[in-house]
Design a protein around this motif. Structure first.
Motif, PDB file in Angstrom:
ATOM      1  N   GLU A   1       2.550   3.220  -3.600  1.00  0.00           N
ATOM      2  CA  GLU A   1       0.797   3.060  -4.702  1.00  0.00           C
ATOM      3  C   GLU A   1       1.111   4.635  -5.679  1.00  0.00           C
TER       4      GLU A   1
ATOM      5  N   HIS B   1      -3.641   2.250   3.053  1.00  0.00           N
ATOM      6  CA  HIS B   1      -2.831   2.911   3.054  1.00  0.00           C
ATOM      7  C   HIS B   1      -3.076   3.663   2.985  1.00  0.00           C
TER       8      HIS B   1
ATOM      9  N   GLY C   1       0.390  -1.261   0.048  1.00  0.00           N
ATOM     10  CA  GLY C   1       0.102  -0.316  -0.211  1.00  0.00           C
ATOM     11  C   GLY C   1       0.631   1.604  -0.033  1.00  0.00           C
ATOM     12  N   THR C   2       1.843   1.067   0.760  1.00  0.00           N
ATOM     13  CA  THR C   2       2.473   2.715   0.905  1.00  0.00           C
ATOM     14  C   THR C   2       3.893   2.575  -1.160  1.00  0.00           C
TER      15      THR C   2
ATOM     16  N   ASP D   1      -7.330  -0.629   7.141  1.00  0.00           N
ATOM     17  CA  ASP D   1      -6.701   0.653   6.697  1.00  0.00           C
ATOM     18  C   ASP D   1      -5.921   0.270   6.207  1.00  0.00           C
TER      19      ASP D   1
ATOM     20  N   HIS E   1      -1.675  -1.579  11.951  1.00  0.00           N
ATOM     21  CA  HIS E   1      -0.381  -2.589  10.693  1.00  0.00           C
ATOM     22  C   HIS E   1       1.518  -2.566  11.899  1.00  0.00           C
TER      23      HIS E   1
ATOM     24  N   ASP F   1      -1.447   6.929  13.866  1.00  0.00           N
ATOM     25  CA  ASP F   1      -1.833   6.440  12.220  1.00  0.00           C
ATOM     26  C   ASP F   1      -1.649   4.914  11.636  1.00  0.00           C
ATOM     27  N   ASP F   2      -1.994   4.837   9.885  1.00  0.00           N
ATOM     28  CA  ASP F   2      -2.147   3.557   9.797  1.00  0.00           C
ATOM     29  C   ASP F   2      -1.405   2.366   9.753  1.00  0.00           C
ATOM     30  N   LEU F   3       0.322   2.584   9.689  1.00  0.00           N
ATOM     31  CA  LEU F   3       0.893   1.259   9.897  1.00  0.00           C
ATOM     32  C   LEU F   3       2.494   2.063  10.762  1.00  0.00           C
TER      33      LEU F   3
ATOM     34  N   GLN G   1       6.714   1.747  10.223  1.00  0.00           N
ATOM     35  CA  GLN G   1       7.947   0.674  10.072  1.00  0.00           C
ATOM     36  C   GLN G   1       9.296   0.914  11.008  1.00  0.00           C
TER      37      GLN G   1
ATOM     38  N   ARG H   1      -7.148  10.831   6.832  1.00  0.00           N
ATOM     39  CA  ARG H   1      -7.674   9.659   6.682  1.00  0.00           C
ATOM     40  C   ARG H   1      -8.154   9.143   8.217  1.00  0.00           C
TER      41      ARG H   1
END
Length: 392
Positions: A177, A214, A174-175, A212, A332, A302-304, A306, A262
């Motif tokens: 995109e 991204h 998703g990141t 969710d 995530h 936030d959605d994710l 890393q 979002r």
């Protein structure tokens, strides 16, 4: 020769006016019998009284309209029976999903490899799922496991199943995109096209459940042969926040404008703080764009995540501006290279020390195994949300 019309006293009357007196007279002269029949639904059975004449032809069925309506409503509320298959990584989550509903039955797949490393797969009792609603719980945690799961995903709809649902809690590309320069490959679009070509089952296109994703515009990457259903883990966070002793002192912080766009509508009842990255010389640092964290328990959403660099920068600037306590939530938790170890637990009431809570969902099963029972991490399970999505 022309036929002569037969005159009748009833010729100018409608049918009911002609027939009703005859039926009334017949009902008075013939004995009635009552027989019992059952109106069955999936979960219950109800008896109905049926009156008929001793004559072979039935005349009427007597039903209680209210009871019939209740029976129909009860039938509509009966849960859809679903056979749930799962990948090796998602077994624990699948078991939690099945525990949420008696209508969900777990089915197994044998995951093996040939000597050359390619998948050797077997769907147990494949004939037994004909005519059943079937779902597969996937985890695309690395490119190495995607092909074997796609092989199963493409096979299940062709086993004459009534419908097929793919549950992919985390859409991993998703990141990636968009293209920033010629030559960039938007792998989010590639994976969306692969999933859009899943064979159609007897019930129609595949339903795809993602939590969710991204970027919301990625929904347009999917073709017409798949039905994406986008869910969110944020309701799990809201339920958890209500359980905290300081639930009336919570503010929500977004690390950037993208996170605000979002999620702000889902969290509009909380005071909001928006952070932003600004460039100072050769560095990009996080600043507070709007909102006041002083004295508040601030939850970064936030959605994710890393590497976690942005969240850590947000934590520092919020603590510097007087936040009493800081926590974080992401749907995530990816944490490549064990980057979750960068997050310290604040167990002394000082926001500078670390996070009071770091909530993640179980969308990434490998991460759950690593951080389980390690403060500040808490797992909010998607099991109930997945079980509900399977009933759509």
């Amino acid at each position: 020769m022309t036929a002569t019309p037969v005159s009748s006293p009833y010729r100018n009357l409608d049918f009911s006016a002609r027939v009703r007196p005859l039926l009334a007279e017949r009902w008075q002269t013939l004995p009635l019998k009552q027989i019992c029949c059952e109106l069955k639904s999936l979960a219950n059975s109800q008896k109905r009284a049926v009156e008929c004449l001793s004559d072979p032809d039935p005349i009427r069925i007597i039903q209680n309209p209210k009871s019939l309506s209740m029976a129909l409503n009860t039938s509509a509320k009966n849960p859809k029976k679903v056979c749930l298959f799962y990948s090796a990584e998602t077994r624990a989550l699948a078991e939690r999903v099945a525990a949420e509903s008696d209508a969900i039955e777990l089915r197994s797949i044998t995951w093996r490899t040939f000597e050359d490393g390619f998948p050797n797969l077997f769907i147990s009792n494949a004939p037994g799922i004909r005519g059943q609603h079937v779902a597969f719980l996937a985890s695309f945690s690395s490119p190495g496991v995607i092909f074997e799961q796609l092989s199963i995903i493409y096979a299940l709809p062709k086993l004459f199943v009534a419908s097929f649902t793919l549950v992919l809690p985390f859409f991993p590309t998703g990141t990636s995109e968009r293209m920033e320069e010629e030559g960039d490959v938007a792998t989010a679009f590639t994976l969306a096209r692969i999933l859009s070509n899943i064979p159609i089952s007897r019930g129609g296109p595949t339903s795809l459940v993602i939590f969710d994703i991204h970027a919301l515009q990625e929904r347009f990457y999917f073709g017409d042969n798949i039905l994406p259903c986008f869910e969110s883990g944020v309701p799990l966070l809201m339920n958890r926040l209500q359980q905290l002793p300081d639930s009336d002192n919570i503010s929500i912080a977004f690390p950037d404008d993208g996170a605000w766009k979002r999620f702000h509508k889902q969290l509009q009842h909380f005071p909001v703080i928006v952070c932003a990255k600004v460039r100072e010389g050769n560095q990009r640092i996080v600043r507070i764009k709007e909102g006041d964290p002083r004295g508040r328990h601030v939850v970064i959403v936030d959605d994710l995540v890393q590497s976690g660099g942005t969240l850590l920068e947000c934590q520092k600037v919020l603590a510097t501006h007087g936040a009493a306590k800081i926590s974080a939530y992401v749907t995530h938790g990816i944490f490549p290279n064990r980057s979750w170890q960068r997050f310290e637990h604040d167990n002394g009431g000082c926001a500078q020390n670390g996070l009071a809570y770091f909530w993640i969902t179980d969308s990434c099963p490998l991460t759950v195994k690593e951080v389980k029972n390690k403060p500040p991490f808490e797992i909010l399970s998607l099991a109930g949300s997945i079980a509900a999505a399977l009933q759509i």
